[in-house]
Each structure stands twice: as C-alpha cells, then as structure tokens.
Scaffold this active site. Sequence first.
Site, mmCIF file in Angstrom:
data_model
loop_
_atom_site.group_PDB
_atom_site.id
_atom_site.type_symbol
_atom_site.label_atom_id
_atom_site.label_comp_id
_atom_site.label_asym_id
_atom_site.label_seq_id
_atom_site.Cartn_x
_atom_site.Cartn_y
_atom_site.Cartn_z
ATOM 1 N N TYR A 157 -76.029 35.341 -33.960
ATOM 2 C CA TYR A 157 -75.015 36.467 -33.905
ATOM 3 C C TYR A 157 -75.679 37.731 -34.103
ATOM 4 C CZ TYR A 157 -70.833 38.809 -35.800
ATOM 5 O OH TYR A 157 -69.717 39.731 -35.642
ATOM 6 N N LYS A 161 -75.892 41.077 -31.853
ATOM 7 C CA LYS A 161 -75.359 42.280 -32.248
ATOM 8 C C LYS A 161 -76.529 43.194 -32.386
ATOM 9 C CE LYS A 161 -70.896 41.191 -33.066
ATOM 10 N NZ LYS A 161 -70.028 41.561 -31.995
#
Length: 249
Positions: A157, A161
């Site tokens: 993640y 991002k």
Amino acid sequence: MTRLATKTALVTGASRGIGRAIAIAFAEQGARVVVNYARRVEEAQQTARQILDVGGAAPVLKQFDVGDAKAVEDAFAQISKEIGGIDILVNNAGISIDGLLARAKVEDWQAVMRTNLDGAFFCAKACVRHMMKSRWGRIVNVSSVVGEMGNAGQVAYCSAKAGLIGMTKALARELGSRNITVNAVTPGFIETDMTSSFDNATREQLLQNIPLGCVGTVDDVAKAVTYLATDDARYITGHVLAINGGMYI
Ligand code: NAP
C-alpha cells in the site's frame, strides 16, 4: 455555487467513502459526474441518489475494474460516445491488504499495486487525449499519508501510494503546457469502511499522533479535491496536499 459547471468529472471508487463524497461535492459545484465502482452497485446507486438530492445533474454509473486495462479503455470509449470526454479525473479507487513482509503474499502485493497504481495510470491514459485537445484538464490522485511516511505492515500500500506521488509529479511536468494540472492529496486517518476495522487501541495510538486530535471526515478530503479541480487552483500543479490533521508534517 457552480464552479465546475460545464465540466464532466469521473471519480473512480465513488460508490462509497471518500469517492462518494467527492462525487457529491463535484455535483454540488455543477459538474456532470461519472460514478465508477467495482462491485457494489447498490452503494453506487446510493451515491447517485445523493447527487440528485443535492440538485446535481443526473450522474452516469459505470462499473469497471480500474486495474483492468482493457475494461478501462472500453469504459472510457463508451463514456466518450455517450456524454463526451472527461475534463476532471479523480483516481480515488483503492484497496489495502496489509501484512508484514515476511508473510506477505505475492498475489496481495500485485492486487494492491494493480488497483491503486496501475488503475490510476490506465485512467489517466484513457482521458488525457480529450484534456489535451480541449486545453483544460484536472487530474487528482488520492494517495495517502503512508505513501509519504511509510507504515510497518503496509509495504504494498505504501509503495503504491508513493508511486502515485511520483506519477503526479511526472504528469504535472508532462501536461502543464496543455493547461492540465495534476495534483495528489494525501489523506491521513479518515473515517470510512477502509478504517472501520481498526480496533480501539489502534485508533487511540493514531489519535495520539494527530496534532488536531481527531479523525478526518470524507468531506475534509472532498473539499480539498474540489478546490484542486476548480479554476481557483489554476496555478497549482505537481503538488501533494496533505489532509491529515498534522499526522505527518
Ligand atoms: P473504501 O470506503 O474502502 O472505498 C473504496 C472504493 O474503491 C469503493 O468505491 C470501491 O468500489 C472502489 N474500488 C475498489 N477496488 C476497485 C477497482 N478495482 N476498480 C474500481 N473501483 C474499485 O475506501 P476509502 O476509505 O473511501 O478510500 C478511498 C481512497 O482514499 C483510497 O485510494 C484509499 O487508499 C485512500 N485513502 C483512504 C484513507 C482513509 O483513512 N480512509 C486514508 C488515506 C488514503 P466497490 O464499492 O464497488 O467495492
């Protein structure tokens, strides 16, 4: 207010949470909104009802998986035929599958990268030609505070991002001469389905690190994204706007 009148906006992952709030805020500003979702059609219909409730134009619901290049291409071609090109793209669809590196599964890494990062690339690619032609465009990528600061147990993640921030800066440089701005927002701890599974201890720990002392709301994010989409933000590009209560400064 009608700061986005005459504009068509597509918000990915707009069936729930932050995406839904952005879709409604755009509609309130006069934009025609395309509501993308992955699976939850009833939730997407609820977003559509809320758009109508605030006096927005009838939205277009589009189911497609942002991580599927062909599905994205087909969906954008269909939208273009039905209502014309997309002026404002918000790459909001995202998932997180957490776990420590030693136990992380390759499939989970790929699924997270696919939705959060590949999806943004596919959608930007699919709408940029229209934006270039009309010499006006807005792309807002919904990254995350953890893409800036890192977080144990979220390697995929955080990587996805952080990748979105790189994509934002590269595209801002590439598309600026066509009057297309590309910015990212990095929300902190926002109350949505994604964070609803946090236990009390995790919440307390997070709150201790937030100077403003409270969690953020989907509207906090929607207001910032709306601003970036309007002409008020015409001279802002390649920017990463933190919406995190001071969690990471
Ligand atoms: P959420 O409530 O879990 O909603 C996720 C949305 O993404 C849903 O609309 C879902 O559609 C859609 N989606 C998931 N996979 C998709 C796919 N492959 N194709 C198309 N749509 C897909 O999430 P949220 O909390 O609102 O988060 C929205 C964005 O903000 C995400 O990018 C997230 O990483 C980011 N963010 C959230 C927080 C936070 O604290 N909540 C903080 C920082 C960043 P369905 O309803 O059809 O499943």
